[in-house]
Design an enzyme around this catalytic site. Structure first.
Site, PDB file in Angstrom:
ATOM      1  N   GLU A 278      35.272  -4.633  20.002  1.00  0.00           N
ATOM      2  CA  GLU A 278      35.016  -3.651  18.941  1.00  0.00           C
ATOM      3  C   GLU A 278      33.682  -2.919  19.113  1.00  0.00           C
ATOM      4  O   GLU A 278      32.638  -3.382  18.637  1.00  0.00           O
ATOM      5  CB  GLU A 278      35.036  -4.341  17.560  1.00  0.00           C
TER       6      GLU A 278
ATOM      7  N   LYS B  94      39.235  -2.255  19.657  1.00  0.00           N
ATOM      8  CA  LYS B  94      39.104  -1.907  18.229  1.00  0.00           C
ATOM      9  C   LYS B  94      37.985  -0.877  18.078  1.00  0.00           C
ATOM     10  O   LYS B  94      36.819  -1.227  17.879  1.00  0.00           O
ATOM     11  CB  LYS B  94      38.808  -3.173  17.412  1.00  0.00           C
TER      12      LYS B  94
HETATM   13  P1  13P Z   1      36.324  -2.104   8.151  1.00  0.00           P
HETATM   14  O1  13P Z   1      37.752  -1.698   8.336  1.00  0.00           O
HETATM   15  O2  13P Z   1      35.939  -2.367   6.724  1.00  0.00           O
HETATM   16  O3  13P Z   1      35.382  -1.193   8.879  1.00  0.00           O
HETATM   17  O4  13P Z   1      36.168  -3.538   8.823  1.00  0.00           O
HETATM   18  C1  13P Z   1      36.720  -3.744  10.057  1.00  0.00           C
HETATM   19  C2  13P Z   1      35.908  -4.710  10.791  1.00  0.00           C
HETATM   20  O5  13P Z   1      36.417  -5.705  11.258  1.00  0.00           O
HETATM   21  C3  13P Z   1      34.486  -4.445  10.977  1.00  0.00           C
HETATM   22  O6  13P Z   1      33.972  -5.322  11.940  1.00  0.00           O
END
Ligand code: 13P
Length: 364
Positions: free
Chosen positions: A182, A224
């Site tokens: 991510e 992500k």
């Molecule tokens: P949000 O969808 O609230 O941004 O959270 C996703 C997430 O896992 C952030 O690390």
């Protein structure tokens, strides 16, 4: 070596399952501090027991598995249990939702890079991954953050976070967990859509270079990312179609076709916009994309439910209905079938059946 190959094949199967059948991921991995901050907004007690009751509400939502393939837990949550004594990871697996775990230790101030952050958590990670696997986790998540503005993100910040993401991903695959990688370019700022696209592309290309050099198997991971969006205070706020076009173009230019899926974070978008933008991407491009485009939303799925719940047992059922509804809207968006009718279609579950379900912890 032979064992490693078998392992990767199994991981690739899991990664594909995470984005199959129009489903997506639910992020309920807020750290203790973040969860307390969200609870404080609604005057909810900021205790481990309140966290547990809220997560029980979520994982016990009837029908959640129609839309959700996996749920990302936090260290505190994966060690907690439902009222009936079932660990949350076991309860999720029993209804066909893959349990996942956030394994980074947060984004910390980066020395010599004012205003930038480096995500920590590599030390001891191999041991922690083995423990999470034993608790039932099937995938993991590590988040790096990049802010736009005043010359940031710098090359140093992008490269060191990309390297940490790749080291984490390699350790996950060795341990038998699918890494969710991510890299998040934040929405704060007055930058344009084009600037977000340029920076998101640069971040993604650096992340994949590092993933290659750490020998991460792309078939056995999930990306992500953020959507490509104008900054929150940018005077020009683009249409759903413009966001969808810019996001898909940026991803096609930067993300290898070998990965099975891309799941967006919501990053502070409203639930409706997060559904509408994902839907537009799938409506306009699905047949041309090499990967599934799905969701891994936290706030965009949970926010209405948290507000309704307010820490009160009496509000559990309407809160679950709100959660179910947002998850269903996002699964519709993954399928390219989200519209005003889906948004307006709030399902009501007969109260007695639902209460029995919550307290018996049974699947529906
Ligand atoms: P949000 O969808 O609230 O941004 O959270 C996703 C997430 O896992 C952030 O690390």
């Amino acid at each position: 070596m032979e064992r490693y190959k078998v392992n990767i094949h199994a991981l690739a199967t899991t990664a594909n399952e995470m984005v199959a059948n129009g489903k997506g991921l639910l992020a309920i991995d807020e750290s203790t501090e973040t969860c307390n901050r969200r609870f404080a907004q609604w005057d909810i007690a900021q205790t481990a027991e309140a966290h547990r009751r809220y997560r029980e509400l979520i994982v016990s939502t009837p029908g959640l598995n129609e839309s959700i393939s996996g749920a990302i837990l936090y260290d505190e949550t994966i060690r907690q249990k439902k009222d009936d004594g079932t660990p949350f990871a076991t309860a999720l697996a029993a209804i066909g939702i893959l349990p996942g775990i956030k394994v980074d230790r947060g984004a910390k101030e980066m020395p010599a890079f004012p205003g930038e952050k480096i995500t920590e958590g590599l030390d001891g990670l191999r041991t922690r991954l083995a423990e999470y696997l034993a608790m039932g986790a099937r995938f993991a998540k590590w988040r790096a953050v990049f802010s736009i503005g005043g010359g940031t993100p710098s090359r140093g910040c992008i490269e060191s976070n990309a390297h940490a993401l790749a080291r984490y991903a390699a350790l996950c695959q060795e341990a038998g967990l699918v890494p969710v990688v991510e890299p998040e370019v934040l929405m704060e700022g007055d930058h344009t859509l084009d600037v977000c696209s340029e920076i998101t592309g640069r971040v993604l290309r650096t992340v994949f270079e590092e993933l290659y050099s750490q020998r991460v198997q792309l078939e056995a991971m999930i990306l992500k990312p953020n959507m490509v969006l104008p900054g929150l205070t940018c005077p020009t706020q683009n249409t759903v179609e413009e966001v969808s076009d810019a996001t898909v173009r940026c991803l096609l230019r930067s993300v290898p076709a070998a990965i099975p899926g891309i799941v967006f974070l919501s990053g502070g978008q409203s639930g409706e916009l997060a559904s509408a933008r994902l839907n537009a991407m799938n409506v306009r491009y699905k047949s041309r994309l090499p990967w599934e485009l799905s969701f891994s939303y936290g706030r965009a799925i949970q926010e209405p439910a948290l507000e309704i719940w307010h820490g009160e047992q009496a509000n559990v059922i309407p809160a679950q209905e709100a959660l179910y509804h947002r998850a269903k809207c996002d699964a519709s968006a993954h399928r390219g079938r989200y519209d005003a009718a889906v948004e307006a279609d709030h399902r009501e579950i007969p109260a007695p059946a639902l209460i029995a379900n919550v307290y018996a912890g049974s699947a529906r």
